[in-house]
Every structure is written in structure tokens, then in C-alpha cells.
Design a protein around this motif. Sequence first.
Motif, short mmCIF file in Angstrom:
data_model
loop_
_atom_site.label_atom_id
_atom_site.label_comp_id
_atom_site.label_asym_id
_atom_site.label_seq_id
_atom_site.Cartn_x
_atom_site.Cartn_y
_atom_site.Cartn_z
N ILE A 1 10.13 0.96 6.67
CA ILE A 1 8.99 1.99 6.47
C ILE A 1 9.65 3.29 7.79
O ILE A 1 10.45 2.74 8.90
N ARG A 2 9.12 4.74 7.21
CA ARG A 2 9.52 5.15 8.19
C ARG A 2 8.13 6.69 8.03
O ARG A 2 6.95 6.58 6.95
N ARG A 3 8.06 6.75 8.88
CA ARG A 3 7.08 7.92 9.21
C ARG A 3 7.84 9.55 9.59
O ARG A 3 8.63 9.99 9.81
N ASP A 4 7.03 10.47 8.53
CA ASP A 4 6.90 11.67 9.24
C ASP A 4 6.20 12.53 10.33
O ASP A 4 5.64 11.71 10.73
N LEU A 5 6.79 13.64 10.48
CA LEU A 5 6.62 14.60 11.30
C LEU A 5 4.93 14.89 11.45
O LEU A 5 3.99 15.18 12.26
N GLY A 6 4.91 14.81 10.49
CA GLY A 6 2.91 15.02 10.50
C GLY A 6 2.45 13.18 10.44
O GLY A 6 0.99 13.03 10.51
N GLY A 7 3.30 12.28 10.90
CA GLY A 7 2.78 11.15 10.67
C GLY A 7 2.07 10.14 10.00
O GLY A 7 1.95 8.77 10.23
N ARG A 8 2.90 10.67 8.71
CA ARG A 8 2.35 9.98 7.64
C ARG A 8 3.85 8.29 7.33
O ARG A 8 4.73 8.79 7.64
N ALA A 9 3.16 7.49 7.33
CA ALA A 9 3.66 6.32 6.72
C ALA A 9 4.31 6.36 5.55
O ALA A 9 3.89 6.22 4.38
N ARG A 10 5.53 6.15 5.60
CA ARG A 10 6.16 6.11 3.82
C ARG A 10 7.13 5.06 3.54
O ARG A 10 7.32 4.31 4.89
N VAL A 11 7.77 4.44 2.97
CA VAL A 11 8.29 3.43 2.37
C VAL A 11 9.92 3.77 3.17
O VAL A 11 9.94 4.87 2.36
N GLY A 12 10.38 2.94 3.41
CA GLY A 12 11.51 3.18 4.18
C GLY A 12 12.87 2.99 3.84
O GLY A 12 12.52 1.92 2.97
N LEU A 13 14.20 2.94 3.99
CA LEU A 13 15.10 2.90 2.79
C LEU A 13 15.55 1.51 2.46
O LEU A 13 16.84 1.20 1.94
N GLY A 14 15.48 1.01 3.86
CA GLY A 14 15.66 -0.42 3.29
C GLY A 14 15.09 -1.44 3.19
O GLY A 14 16.11 -1.92 2.73
N LEU B 1 0.79 -1.03 -0.41
CA LEU B 1 0.29 0.27 0.45
C LEU B 1 0.57 1.33 -0.09
O LEU B 1 0.66 1.84 -0.84
N LEU B 2 2.15 1.51 0.86
CA LEU B 2 2.80 2.56 0.37
C LEU B 2 3.16 2.56 -0.93
O LEU B 2 4.16 3.62 -1.29
N ALA B 3 4.03 1.60 -1.36
CA ALA B 3 4.48 1.67 -2.43
C ALA B 3 3.66 1.83 -3.48
O ALA B 3 4.21 2.28 -4.31
N ASP B 4 2.57 2.12 -3.55
CA ASP B 4 1.73 2.86 -4.65
C ASP B 4 1.13 4.26 -4.26
O ASP B 4 0.54 4.52 -4.67
N THR B 5 1.53 5.10 -3.31
CA THR B 5 1.30 6.64 -3.03
C THR B 5 2.91 7.02 -2.61
O THR B 5 3.71 6.60 -2.34
N ASP B 6 2.70 8.33 -3.32
CA ASP B 6 3.93 8.75 -2.91
C ASP B 6 3.76 9.91 -2.18
O ASP B 6 4.86 10.32 -1.97
N HIS B 7 2.63 10.00 -1.21
CA HIS B 7 2.16 10.70 -0.23
C HIS B 7 2.31 10.06 1.21
O HIS B 7 2.33 11.23 2.50
N GLY B 8 2.39 9.16 0.96
CA GLY B 8 2.38 8.31 2.15
C GLY B 8 0.83 8.37 2.76
O GLY B 8 0.04 8.58 2.27
N LEU B 9 0.64 7.20 3.56
CA LEU B 9 -0.93 6.77 4.52
C LEU B 9 -0.28 7.11 6.29
O LEU B 9 0.08 6.56 6.10
N THR B 10 -1.50 7.81 6.82
CA THR B 10 -2.08 7.52 7.95
C THR B 10 -1.75 6.55 8.80
O THR B 10 -2.53 5.55 7.47
N VAL B 11 -2.04 6.52 10.16
CA VAL B 11 -2.51 4.93 10.68
C VAL B 11 -4.51 4.97 10.37
O VAL B 11 -4.37 3.87 10.71
N THR B 12 -5.09 5.96 10.47
CA THR B 12 -6.10 5.49 10.05
C THR B 12 -6.10 5.10 8.46
O THR B 12 -7.27 4.69 8.75
N GLU B 13 -6.15 5.63 7.53
CA GLU B 13 -5.70 5.30 6.21
C GLU B 13 -5.39 3.64 6.14
O GLU B 13 -6.54 3.11 5.21
N LEU B 14 -4.49 3.50 6.69
CA LEU B 14 -4.02 2.17 6.91
C LEU B 14 -4.69 1.00 7.09
O LEU B 14 -5.65 0.20 6.52
#
Length: 213
Positions: free
Chosen positions: A55-68, A18-31
Motif C-alpha cells: 500500500i502507499r499513502r498520499d499527502l492527504g493520508g489516504r491509503a491506496r494499493v501500492g506497486l508491490g 477494500l483498497l482494491a475496490d476503490t479508486d480514490h483510496g481510504l482514510t484510516v477512519t474509513e478503514l
Amino acid sequence: MTAETSQTLDRGLRVLKLLADTDHGLTVTELSNKLGVNRTVVYRLLATLEQHALIRRDLGGRARVGLGVLRLGRQVHPLVREAALPALRSLAEDIGATAHLTLVDGTDALAVAVVEPTWTDYHVAYRAGFRHPLDRGAAGRAILAARAKPVAEPAFTLTHGELEAGASGAAAALMGVTGVEGSVGVVMLADAVPERVGPRVVDAAREVADALR
């Protein structure tokens, strides 16, 4: 799910997809909504994936794919190369030109597998690891064409002199391979690509795509 599979692992993999399919990340609620599970489960999944830098989480709490994920991705190239080699060998011998498999690497096209013909007096030297901008050369242009029309029938792209003076290229994108964006092509010393080469490259791209599915 079956008795032999892990529900937690399945959910974690679904999060990554799901995170790989979005450029802007997803929130916990969205996931939570997309997975059909409660927020507590999502928090635990994200915490585990974050520990492994997947995964990594930005300051706004949105999760994105991480460098791992990139470290895992480096192991993909040898597997893709091995699967593609039979079709590339056949293509190189049939056409009498250097055949290659090229994958997207950022904004570049990266040659990950190259096969030279065995019976020609001369051919273009083209090495695995060679990279060039996506908008130059048949390999990159074929990939960009597929991006523009992702559901179109496979087609070939022809170029001349864009990467090497006097060399022509033909390439066709890999179609229908999840997680792999690339093309199969040939490069030859010629003013123009012979008529039969384009369709033959399309056939080789189909063979490689079938081997990767």
C-alpha cells in the motif's frame, strides 16, 4: 475465524481488498469503520503493508494499493494459463482454430495462453504475449461488453479484420472470477465466423472460469 487462521493476516488481506475496490483510496477512519477495529490497529496494518510496498499513502493520508501488488500479480499469469489450457486445447481441436486466453493489462488486451489446433492444414499464428487495444478485436471487445453489463448472461462477440486482414474472431468474457478480467476466444482465417463457434466459445469461457474459482 478458526484456531488455524491468523486474525492479523486476515485483517491485512481485508485492507488490501477494500483498497482494491476503490479508486480514490481510504482514510484510516474509513478503514477502521469498515473493518470494525480501532484506528491503532489500522495504523499498524498500514505500516506493515507499506513496508512491503503493498500500500502507499498520499499527502492527504489516504491509503491506496501500492506497486508491490504488481510484482505479486506477475506470478498470476502462469497460474491462470495452466488452469485454462485444458479448455483451450479442447476448443482449438473442436473448432479447428487458434484458441486463446486474454487478460486485461492496463488499457490493453494481453494474450497469456494460446493453443493451436493439431489437425488443420493452416491456421492463424497467434502468440502468447501479443497485445492490442481493448477496443479492437473480439477478445478486448468481449471484455468491454462484460464491463458494461457485469451481471448479464455470458455472450459472445464477433469481429472481422480488426487485428489482421482476412481474420475473424469470436470471444466471450470470463464471468464471476474475482480478481481476473479476461476472455476466451478463437481466431480464424475466414470471412465470417461459423454459427456454432460463438456458443462453443461461451462454453469454453465458462469452463475456464470454473477452473479459476
